[in-house]
Write a protein that holds these residues in place. Structure first.
Motif, PDB file in Angstrom:
ATOM      1  N   GLU A  16       0.784  -1.234  -0.040  1.00 34.26           N
ATOM      2  CA  GLU A  16       0.134  -0.042   0.157  1.00 34.26           C
ATOM      3  C   GLU A  16       0.793   1.196  -0.303  1.00 34.26           C
ATOM      4  OE1 GLU A  16      -2.831  -0.383   3.090  1.00 34.26           O
ATOM      5  OE2 GLU A  16      -4.643  -1.330   1.576  1.00 34.26           O
ATOM      6  N   GLU A  47      -5.554  -0.767  -6.621  1.00 30.59           N
ATOM      7  CA  GLU A  47      -6.903   0.487  -5.637  1.00 30.59           C
ATOM      8  C   GLU A  47      -7.553   1.423  -4.607  1.00 30.59           C
ATOM      9  OE1 GLU A  47      -9.205  -3.428  -4.833  1.00 30.59           O
ATOM     10  OE2 GLU A  47      -7.459  -3.832  -2.754  1.00 30.59           O
ATOM     11  N   THR A  49      -7.914   1.896  -1.466  1.00 33.76           N
ATOM     12  CA  THR A  49      -8.837   1.484  -0.149  1.00 33.76           C
ATOM     13  C   THR A  49      -8.813   2.189   0.992  1.00 33.76           C
ATOM     14  OG1 THR A  49      -6.260   1.423   1.235  1.00 33.76           O
ATOM     15  CG2 THR A  49      -7.352  -0.203  -0.085  1.00 33.76           C
ATOM     16  N   ARG A 104      -4.030   0.282  -2.994  1.00 35.09           N
ATOM     17  CA  ARG A 104      -2.681  -0.806  -2.844  1.00 35.09           C
ATOM     18  C   ARG A 104      -2.734  -1.776  -4.236  1.00 35.09           C
ATOM     19  NH1 ARG A 104      -6.899  -3.944  -0.586  1.00 35.09           N
ATOM     20  NH2 ARG A 104      -5.944  -3.694   1.946  1.00 35.09           N
TER      21      ARG A 104
END
Length: 145
Positions: A16, A47, A49, A104
């Motif tokens: 991340e 993505e 998060t 992420r």
């Protein structure tokens, strides 16, 4: 940051990364309240998060792109996060709080994160403003297909 690209070529699937949106500047003569900040375009392989809003002084400056697991990065999860409350920016001032997207890596990344949008209020009016921002996150060569 008025423009430019933050980037890394050393990302790994599962990591991340925190990506800083441009620091808001209020160029008007009346205070504004920022009610939302987000990245608009997230490529395949990444993505979002979550989001954070942190005092610049608490993080030791603006971290444009930082690995969440890196010991040299701020421990954002341990700091007070202002993301769920309006952030006031005084007239003709830069915000003392900056916004970050937590990203992420899910696979090989195809493209860059682009465009950051702010929603804010000034008096009884609501506004939306999209600013140019960009992050280039790539996986290490050994992970590329």
């Amino acid at each position: 940051m008025s423009n430019g690209t933050a980037g890394t070529e050393k990302a790994r699937v599962g990591q991340e990364w925190w990506f800083a949106l441009p620091v808001p500047h209020n160029t008007s003569g009346q205070a504004i309240k920022i009610t939302r900040a987000e990245v608009m375009s997230v490529p395949q392989g990444l993505e979002v998060t979550g989001y954070g809003a942190f005092k610049i002084n608490d993080t030791g400056g603006v971290y444009f792109l930082s690995n969440a697991a890196d010991s040299a990065s701020p421990r954002f999860q341990e700091l007070r996060n202002y993301i769920d409350q309006p952030v006031e920016v005084q007239p003709n001032q830069a915000s003392k709080i900056y916004y970050l997207a937590r990203l992420r890596v899910t696979d090989r990344v195809h493209g860059n994160v682009r465009d950051c949008r702010y929603e804010y209020e000034q008096g009884s009016r609501r506004y939306t403003q999209t600013l140019s921002c960009e992050a280039e996150i790539r996986t290490q060569a050994s992970q590329r297909r």
